[in-house]
Design a protein around this motif. Structure first.
Motif, PDB file in Angstrom:
ATOM      1  N   PRO A  59       0.863   1.205  15.613  1.00  0.00           N
ATOM      2  CA  PRO A  59       0.802   0.933  13.892  1.00  0.00           C
ATOM      3  C   PRO A  59       0.000  -0.493  13.838  1.00  0.00           C
ATOM      4  O   PRO A  59       0.147  -1.332  14.597  1.00  0.00           O
ATOM      5  CB  PRO A  59       2.054   0.939  13.494  1.00  0.00           C
ATOM      6  CG  PRO A  59       3.026   1.166  14.637  1.00  0.00           C
ATOM      7  CD  PRO A  59       1.987   1.429  15.856  1.00  0.00           C
ATOM      8  N   GLY A  60      -0.683  -0.558  12.638  1.00  0.00           N
ATOM      9  CA  GLY A  60      -1.188  -2.081  12.424  1.00  0.00           C
ATOM     10  C   GLY A  60      -1.912  -2.554  13.180  1.00  0.00           C
ATOM     11  O   GLY A  60      -2.349  -3.721  13.466  1.00  0.00           O
ATOM     12  N   THR A  61      -2.958  -1.802  13.750  1.00  0.00           N
ATOM     13  CA  THR A  61      -4.369  -2.330  14.695  1.00  0.00           C
ATOM     14  C   THR A  61      -5.424  -2.128  14.032  1.00  0.00           C
ATOM     15  O   THR A  61      -6.595  -2.451  14.486  1.00  0.00           O
ATOM     16  CB  THR A  61      -4.179  -1.311  15.929  1.00  0.00           C
ATOM     17  OG1 THR A  61      -4.037   0.003  15.813  1.00  0.00           O
ATOM     18  CG2 THR A  61      -3.067  -1.935  16.729  1.00  0.00           C
ATOM     19  N   LYS A  63      -6.831   0.782  12.108  1.00  0.00           N
ATOM     20  CA  LYS A  63      -7.330   2.123  12.036  1.00  0.00           C
ATOM     21  C   LYS A  63      -7.794   2.494  10.636  1.00  0.00           C
ATOM     22  O   LYS A  63      -8.767   2.847  10.223  1.00  0.00           O
ATOM     23  CB  LYS A  63      -6.053   3.359  12.504  1.00  0.00           C
ATOM     24  CG  LYS A  63      -6.008   3.131  14.005  1.00  0.00           C
ATOM     25  CD  LYS A  63      -5.243   4.244  14.442  1.00  0.00           C
ATOM     26  CE  LYS A  63      -3.558   4.166  13.888  1.00  0.00           C
ATOM     27  NZ  LYS A  63      -2.690   2.884  14.114  1.00  0.00           N
ATOM     28  N   THR A  64      -6.734   2.066   9.765  1.00  0.00           N
ATOM     29  CA  THR A  64      -7.207   2.296   8.524  1.00  0.00           C
ATOM     30  C   THR A  64      -8.245   1.276   7.725  1.00  0.00           C
ATOM     31  O   THR A  64      -9.137   1.853   7.156  1.00  0.00           O
ATOM     32  CB  THR A  64      -5.980   1.970   7.359  1.00  0.00           C
ATOM     33  OG1 THR A  64      -4.719   2.826   7.927  1.00  0.00           O
ATOM     34  CG2 THR A  64      -6.117   2.195   5.742  1.00  0.00           C
ATOM     35  N   LEU A  65      -8.285   0.156   8.314  1.00  0.00           N
ATOM     36  CA  LEU A  65      -9.553  -0.575   8.072  1.00  0.00           C
ATOM     37  C   LEU A  65     -10.937   0.047   8.564  1.00  0.00           C
ATOM     38  O   LEU A  65     -11.735   0.053   7.676  1.00  0.00           O
ATOM     39  CB  LEU A  65      -9.403  -2.021   8.778  1.00  0.00           C
ATOM     40  CG  LEU A  65      -8.469  -2.909   8.126  1.00  0.00           C
ATOM     41  CD1 LEU A  65      -8.472  -4.269   8.960  1.00  0.00           C
ATOM     42  CD2 LEU A  65      -8.656  -3.274   6.545  1.00  0.00           C
ATOM     43  N   THR A 155      -3.821   8.078  13.016  1.00  0.00           N
ATOM     44  CA  THR A 155      -2.453   8.451  13.421  1.00  0.00           C
ATOM     45  C   THR A 155      -1.787   7.439  14.244  1.00  0.00           C
ATOM     46  O   THR A 155      -2.643   7.084  15.282  1.00  0.00           O
ATOM     47  CB  THR A 155      -1.948   9.832  13.857  1.00  0.00           C
ATOM     48  OG1 THR A 155      -0.713  10.109  14.003  1.00  0.00           O
ATOM     49  CG2 THR A 155      -2.952  10.372  15.145  1.00  0.00           C
ATOM     50  N   ASN A 156      -0.572   7.207  14.271  1.00  0.00           N
ATOM     51  CA  ASN A 156      -0.024   6.626  15.376  1.00  0.00           C
ATOM     52  C   ASN A 156       1.127   7.448  15.851  1.00  0.00           C
ATOM     53  O   ASN A 156       1.847   6.903  16.821  1.00  0.00           O
ATOM     54  CB  ASN A 156       0.537   4.996  14.905  1.00  0.00           C
ATOM     55  CG  ASN A 156       1.406   5.225  13.645  1.00  0.00           C
ATOM     56  OD1 ASN A 156       1.994   5.923  13.629  1.00  0.00           O
ATOM     57  ND2 ASN A 156       1.223   4.050  12.665  1.00  0.00           N
ATOM     58  N   ARG A 157       0.768   8.846  15.671  1.00  0.00           N
ATOM     59  CA  ARG A 157       1.838   9.682  16.462  1.00  0.00           C
ATOM     60  C   ARG A 157       1.037  10.980  16.836  1.00  0.00           C
ATOM     61  O   ARG A 157       1.167  11.991  16.330  1.00  0.00           O
ATOM     62  CB  ARG A 157       2.984  10.031  15.426  1.00  0.00           C
ATOM     63  CG  ARG A 157       3.912   9.179  14.945  1.00  0.00           C
ATOM     64  CD  ARG A 157       5.044   9.399  14.440  1.00  0.00           C
ATOM     65  NE  ARG A 157       4.682  10.092  13.160  1.00  0.00           N
ATOM     66  CZ  ARG A 157       5.183   9.247  11.983  1.00  0.00           C
ATOM     67  NH1 ARG A 157       5.653   8.184  12.215  1.00  0.00           N
ATOM     68  NH2 ARG A 157       5.023   9.815  10.730  1.00  0.00           N
TER      69      ARG A 157
HETATM   70  P1  ATP Z   1      -0.766   2.226  10.858  1.00  0.00           P
HETATM   71  O1  ATP Z   1      -1.045   3.090  11.696  1.00  0.00           O
HETATM   72  O2  ATP Z   1       0.419   1.573  10.440  1.00  0.00           O
HETATM   73  O3  ATP Z   1      -1.426   2.899   9.216  1.00  0.00           O
HETATM   74  P2  ATP Z   1      -3.341   0.819  10.876  1.00  0.00           P
HETATM   75  O4  ATP Z   1      -3.787   1.020  12.211  1.00  0.00           O
HETATM   76  O5  ATP Z   1      -3.995   1.769  10.153  1.00  0.00           O
HETATM   77  O6  ATP Z   1      -1.724   1.097  10.903  1.00  0.00           O
HETATM   78  P3  ATP Z   1      -4.319  -1.178   9.230  1.00  0.00           P
HETATM   79  O7  ATP Z   1      -3.662  -0.541   8.124  1.00  0.00           O
HETATM   80  O8  ATP Z   1      -5.694  -0.811   9.300  1.00  0.00           O
HETATM   81  O9  ATP Z   1      -3.602  -0.379  10.352  1.00  0.00           O
HETATM   82  O10 ATP Z   1      -3.977  -2.755   9.299  1.00  0.00           O
HETATM   83  C1  ATP Z   1      -2.919  -3.274   8.679  1.00  0.00           C
HETATM   84  C2  ATP Z   1      -3.168  -4.676   8.430  1.00  0.00           C
HETATM   85  O11 ATP Z   1      -3.213  -5.451   9.360  1.00  0.00           O
HETATM   86  C3  ATP Z   1      -4.740  -4.733   7.582  1.00  0.00           C
HETATM   87  O12 ATP Z   1      -4.584  -4.674   6.080  1.00  0.00           O
HETATM   88  C4  ATP Z   1      -4.984  -6.202   8.150  1.00  0.00           C
HETATM   89  O13 ATP Z   1      -4.568  -7.170   7.365  1.00  0.00           O
HETATM   90  C5  ATP Z   1      -4.105  -6.472   9.311  1.00  0.00           C
HETATM   91  N1  ATP Z   1      -5.117  -6.023  10.619  1.00  0.00           N
HETATM   92  C6  ATP Z   1      -5.114  -5.126  11.674  1.00  0.00           C
HETATM   93  N2  ATP Z   1      -5.877  -4.786  12.265  1.00  0.00           N
HETATM   94  C7  ATP Z   1      -6.672  -6.006  12.210  1.00  0.00           C
HETATM   95  C8  ATP Z   1      -7.934  -6.219  12.826  1.00  0.00           C
HETATM   96  N3  ATP Z   1      -8.459  -5.615  13.884  1.00  0.00           N
HETATM   97  N4  ATP Z   1      -8.771  -7.157  12.114  1.00  0.00           N
HETATM   98  C9  ATP Z   1      -8.162  -7.907  10.998  1.00  0.00           C
HETATM   99  N5  ATP Z   1      -7.039  -7.593  10.316  1.00  0.00           N
HETATM  100  C10 ATP Z   1      -6.387  -6.438  10.889  1.00  0.00           C
END
Ligand code: ATP
Length: 271
Positions: A59-61, A63-65, A155-157
């Protein structure tokens, strides 16, 4: 039209530059999704793009971006993770209808596990119907080579996706935790708009101390540090902008005691 607007989420202002690090993942996604949609004539035969691409990782890496960035580049149909149950099969059909009309499109489903999770027991009838409709619509897209629709899931799962779902994603891409460079870029980008007195050396120290932090964790860390100067004002109610001192290394030291890495070793096993 209301449904169409709801489906086409606003994705303005997300660019590749907003995504720190992840050079490999960004390139792979462009090659698998963006270029084939923009230049189909170059991607024929065994270069034909995959119909589905799954972004997976902790999570938080980012993917959504990545999903949002693709959506803004490829005339995409973008859906945040959905309250599918409430919206029902009608919404699924509408989603694909919009995608067909606006080809070339990318259908991006965030947290796709919530839609296509393998549930042996207790799966609600409504959920099952939505899932079935989604798969039917998806397979319809593959029936003609003219359909320039690519499914992008995040997904993270990933192991919670069942076999039927997994088959729809012939290409899978691991989105890892940021490395040192990625972490540095995230801090730099966030601090650029702030007054701070961090030296390069102090920034490197912060990068040393954040091994295992996700992008989202780095974001939290910087936000926490940014409160330091406010916290040290005696009377915030009467303070003005000039009373706010620059964000310092000590603020980061404090923030590092508050913000811990959110990704556990177990989360990383999915690699
Ligand atoms: P999840 O699986 O929990 O949905 P995710 O991988 O989709 O997580 P994001 O929603 O893309 O994660 O990232 C969450 C927030 O973390 C972003 O809004 C941004 O602020 C920060 N972030 C994460 N990865 C990066 C990155 N590689 N560069 C810049 N900001 C990032």
């Amino acid at each position: 039209e209301a449904i169409e607007n709801e489906i086409l989420t606003d994705t303005q202002g997300v660019s590749w530059d907003d995504i720190a690090g992840l050079q490999q993942a960004k390139k792979a996604v462009q090659m698998a999704v963006i270029y084939p949609l923009l230049k189909p004539e170059l991607f024929q035969g065994i270069r034909a793009p995959p119909k589905g691409l799954l972004l997976f990782g902790p999570p938080g890496t980012g993917k959504t971006l990545i999903g949002r960035c693709i959506a803004s580049q490829a005339g995409a149909t973008f859906r945040q993770h959905l309250g599918w149950i409430g919206e029902g099969e009608k919404m699924v059909r509408a989603l694909f209808a919009v995608a067909r009309v606006r080809q070339p499109t990318v259908i991006f489903i965030d947290e796709i596990d919530s839609l296509l999770t393998q549930r042996t027991d207790g799966e609600q009838e409504a959920t099952r119907r939505i899932k079935t409709e989604f798969l039917v619509q998806l397979d319809g897209c593959g029936s003609s080579n003219e359909d320039r629709i690519i499914l992008l899931g995040a997904t993270n799962r990933p192991h919670e996706l069942d076999e039927a779902a997994r088959r729809r994603f012939p290409k899978r891409l691991y989105v890892p935790l940021p490395d040192r460079d990625g972490r540095r870029t995230i801090v730099r980008n966030l601090m650029r708009k702030q007054t701070h007195d961090l030296t390069d050396q102090q920034l490197e120290q912060i990068c040393d101390q954040t091994d295992g932090f996700s992008g989202a964790d780095m974001d939290s860390l910087c936000r926490e540090a940014a409160y330091g100067p406010i916290r040290s004002i005696a009377d915030i109610a009467t303070a003005s902008v000039e009373d706010v001192r620059p964000i310092s290394h000590a603020d980061f030291a404090y923030a590092l005691r508050q913000v811990r890495p959110s990704v556990s070793a177990k989360d990383l096993e999915i690699h």
